[in-house]
Design a protein around this motif. Structure first.
Motif: not given
Length: 195
Positions: A123-130, A136-141, A143-149
């Motif tokens: 999950l973290a990798e899919k959302l561009g996180c290491k 857990k620190s992403k401020e726009d989770i 929107q990131i989910i929507q932008n990654t399909g």
């Protein structure tokens, strides 16, 4: 919705972690004015503490919404009893207050925004996180989910037919506490019904 300020219903949303808080802010953006709700994630995120926060804040808010994981209730009988008490406190309010639970954790809700669902470890990798810490620190989770399909509708469809520990009427079904589930599938409709 009435324009009379006395009729505006204030909602206190208590959630277990920062990820949930950020996700909900993204979900509410353009949907629920921030003046209508308070959103609080706390490090003291036990079932017992949330019950205390509700009781302490009863005069400030009309409706309480709790979003938590079921994992502690699965592992510990004392925690299970605290969860039962929390649900009882919410149920007694009879005013659209509600609890939304996910087993085993909120990341299960997030990974089902994708078709097919993403494995937890990916999950973290899919959302561009290491790693999950960065996630857990992403401020726009949201929107990131929507932008990654990803789509909340996918998660709602996936979870709507699974057995629940706590149903829409806040009845407990103890036999279901260990199964994959999230009653967040009706969260948006519940919030819409408040207004």
């Amino acid at each position: 919705m009435s324009s009379n300020p006395k009729n505006i219903r204030k909602i206190f949303i208590l959630c277990e972690g920062k990820t949930e808080e950020i996700y909900l802010k993204g979900l509410f953006d353009g949907f629920l004015p921030s003046s209508r709700y308070a959103l609080n994630s706390t490090k003291k995120n036990s079932y017992k503490n949330f019950q205390y926060l509700i009781q302490r804040s009863e005069k400030l808010y009309d409706i309480f919404i709790v979003i938590m994981d079921l994992d502690r209730a699965k592992a510990d009988e004392t925690e299970y009893k605290h969860l039962e008490k929390l649900i009882s406190v919410i149920k007694k309010r009879k005013n659209k207050s509600h609890i939304f639970l996910t087993h085993s954790n909120f990341e299960d809700w997030l990974r089902h925004h994708f078709k097919p669902p993403i494995k937890k470890e990916k999950l973290a990798e899919k959302l561009g996180c290491k790693d999950t810490g960065e996630l857990k620190s992403k401020e726009d989770i949201f929107q990131i989910i929507q932008n990654t399909g990803g789509s909340i509708e996918n998660a709602e469809k996936y979870f709507k037919d699974l057995a629940l520990f706590c149903d829409k009427d806040l009845n407990i079904h103890k036999n279901n506490k260990n199964s994959l589930q999230s009653n967040l599938f009706y969260f948006r409709k519940h919030i819409e019904a408040i207004f």
